[in-house]
Design an enzyme around this catalytic site. Structure first.
Site, short mmCIF file in Angstrom:
data_model
loop_
_atom_site.label_atom_id
_atom_site.label_comp_id
_atom_site.label_asym_id
_atom_site.label_seq_id
_atom_site.Cartn_x
_atom_site.Cartn_y
_atom_site.Cartn_z
N HIS A 86 123.03 -32.55 72.42
CA HIS A 86 122.23 -33.77 72.61
C HIS A 86 121.74 -33.93 74.04
O HIS A 86 120.95 -34.84 74.34
CB HIS A 86 123.00 -35.01 72.15
CG HIS A 86 124.08 -35.48 73.06
ND1 HIS A 86 125.40 -35.12 72.92
CD2 HIS A 86 124.04 -36.30 74.14
CE1 HIS A 86 126.13 -35.70 73.85
NE2 HIS A 86 125.32 -36.41 74.62
N ASP A 131 127.64 -30.24 68.18
CA ASP A 131 127.07 -30.72 69.44
C ASP A 131 127.36 -29.74 70.59
O ASP A 131 128.14 -30.01 71.49
CB ASP A 131 127.62 -32.11 69.76
CG ASP A 131 126.80 -32.83 70.83
OD1 ASP A 131 125.75 -32.30 71.24
OD2 ASP A 131 127.23 -33.93 71.24
N GLN A 217 129.31 -42.35 79.73
CA GLN A 217 127.91 -41.95 79.68
C GLN A 217 127.54 -41.13 80.92
O GLN A 217 127.88 -41.48 82.03
CB GLN A 217 127.01 -43.17 79.56
CG GLN A 217 126.86 -43.71 78.16
CD GLN A 217 128.15 -44.27 77.61
OE1 GLN A 217 128.70 -45.18 78.19
NE2 GLN A 217 128.64 -43.71 76.52
N GLY A 218 126.82 -40.04 80.68
CA GLY A 218 126.45 -39.14 81.75
C GLY A 218 127.35 -37.93 81.86
O GLY A 218 126.99 -36.97 82.53
N ASP A 219 128.50 -37.97 81.21
CA ASP A 219 129.41 -36.82 81.25
C ASP A 219 129.19 -35.88 80.08
O ASP A 219 129.87 -34.87 79.95
CB ASP A 219 130.86 -37.30 81.26
CG ASP A 219 131.83 -36.15 81.56
OD1 ASP A 219 131.51 -35.31 82.41
OD2 ASP A 219 132.88 -36.08 80.92
N SER A 220 128.27 -36.21 79.21
CA SER A 220 127.96 -35.36 78.06
C SER A 220 127.83 -33.90 78.46
O SER A 220 127.23 -33.57 79.49
CB SER A 220 126.64 -35.79 77.41
OG SER A 220 126.77 -37.00 76.75
#
Length: 271
Positions: A86, A131, A217-220
C-alpha cells in the site's frame, strides 16, 4: 462485523503521503477527529496523540531504509528494498522514490541516498492481505541486509520495530530512528479485537493488551523483526495497519512474511 478505525500505517494530506511514524510509550485520550488516512478497512477517526520511543544507536539496525513517499522498508538485498504494497503504486518502472539508508539521523551528511528504478507490488493485492512490495534500486547499498523468515518458527515471542516519524499522528517525521519492542498476539485474540478482519496466514499481530507501544501512521512498510536461533536478526512482519496507534486491545497488524517468502524471493529474482 464491528465498524473499526482500521488505518493503513501511512499518512496522507490530500494525495501527498506524509512521514509520520511513532513508537509509543504512553497513550493520551482525545476525542475522535475526522479521518486522515491513506487507506482503510473501515471509516476511521484519527488516533489520539501518541509519544515516545527510544532512540536507536548508529549501526544498530543497518538494514533500515526510509522511503521518500513516507514509508519504511528494509534491505532485502543490496539492490532491493522490501516494503508494503500500500506504500507503492502499480508494478513497473519507477524512478520517483528515494531510499535513504546508513544513518539513524536523517540529516546526517553520511546518509546514503539511492533512487528507485522499478516497483513490484504483490500480485493480487487489493487492499486486504498480501501487503508486500519490492523496490529495485539504481545502485547497490553496501550495508547488511535483513533476511526474511521462511517458516512460522519465529512467529512468536517479542519483536522489534523501528522507524522515523512524528510524536503525534499527522505530524512531521522525526530526525532520528526510534525503536520499540512488541509481543506476539495470537490470531484468535487479534481477530477478537478486530471483529474478524484479520486474515489468518497472511497477517500477524503484535502489541500489548494495555496499549502504549505500537507502530503508527508513516511507518508502513518497515520491518518487524527478532533474533533467530543463531542470534541474527530475521524479519517476521511488515508494518501494515491497525486501529489507531497504541490503543488498548488493538495490536498492530503486520504482513506475515513467511507466508510470502517464496513469492518475494521469486519476485526479487526478476528485478
Amino acid at each position: 462485523m464491528k465498524l473499526l478505525s482500521a488505518l493503513k500505517r501511512s499518512a496522507a494530506a490530500g494525495a501527498v503521503v506524509l512521514a509520520a511514524f511513532s513508537l509509543n510509550l504512553s497513550t493520551a485520550s482525545a476525542a475522535p477527529s475526522p479521518a486522515q488516512v491513506a487507506g482503510t478497512r473501515a471509516a476511521a477517526p484519527v488516533a489520539p496523540p501518541v509519544v515516545g520511543g527510544t532512540r536507536a544507536a548508529q549501526g544498530e539496525f543497518p538494514f533500515m531504509v526510509r522511503l521518500s513517499m513516507g514509508c519504511g522498508g528494509a534491505l532485502y538485498s543490496p539492490t532491493v528494498v522490501l516494503t508494503a504494497a500500500h506504500c507503492v503504486g502499480a508494478s513497473g518502472n519507477n524512478t520517483s522514490i528515494t531510499a535513504t539508508a546508513g544513518v539513524v539521523d536523517l540529516n546526517s551528511t553520511s546518509a546514503i541516498k539511492v533512487r528507485s528504478t522499478k516497483v513490484l507490488r504483490a500480485p493480487g493485492y487489493n487492499g486486504a492481505g498480501k501487503d508486500w512490495a519490492l523496490i529495485k534500486l539504481a545502485q547497490p547499498i553496501d550495508l547488511p541486509t535483513l533476511k526474511i523468515a521462511t517458516t512460522t518458527q519465529y512467529n512468536t515471542g517479542t519483536f522489534t520495530v523501528a522507524g522515523w516519524g512524528a510524536a503525534t499522528e499527522g505530524g512531521a517525521q522525526q530526525r532520528y530512528l526510534l525503536k520499540a519492542n512488541v509481543p506476539f498476539v495470537s490470531d484468535a485474540s487479534c481477530n477478537a479485537s478486530y471483529g474478524g478482519d484479520i486474515i489468518a496466514g497472511e497477517e500477524i499481530c503484535a502489541g500489548y493488551a494495555q496499549g502504549g507501544t505500537d507502530t503508527c501512521q508513516g511507518d508502513s512498510g518497515g520491518p518487524m523483526f527478532r533474533r533467530d536461533s543463531a542470534n541474527a536478526w530475521i524479519q517476521v512482519g511488515i508494518v501494515s495497519w491497525g486501529n489507531g496507534c497504541a490503543r488498548p486491545n488493538y495490536p498492530g497488524v503486520y504482513t506475515e512474511v513467511s507466508t510470502f517468502a517464496s513469492a518475494i524471493a521469486s519476485a526479487a529474482s526478476t528485478l
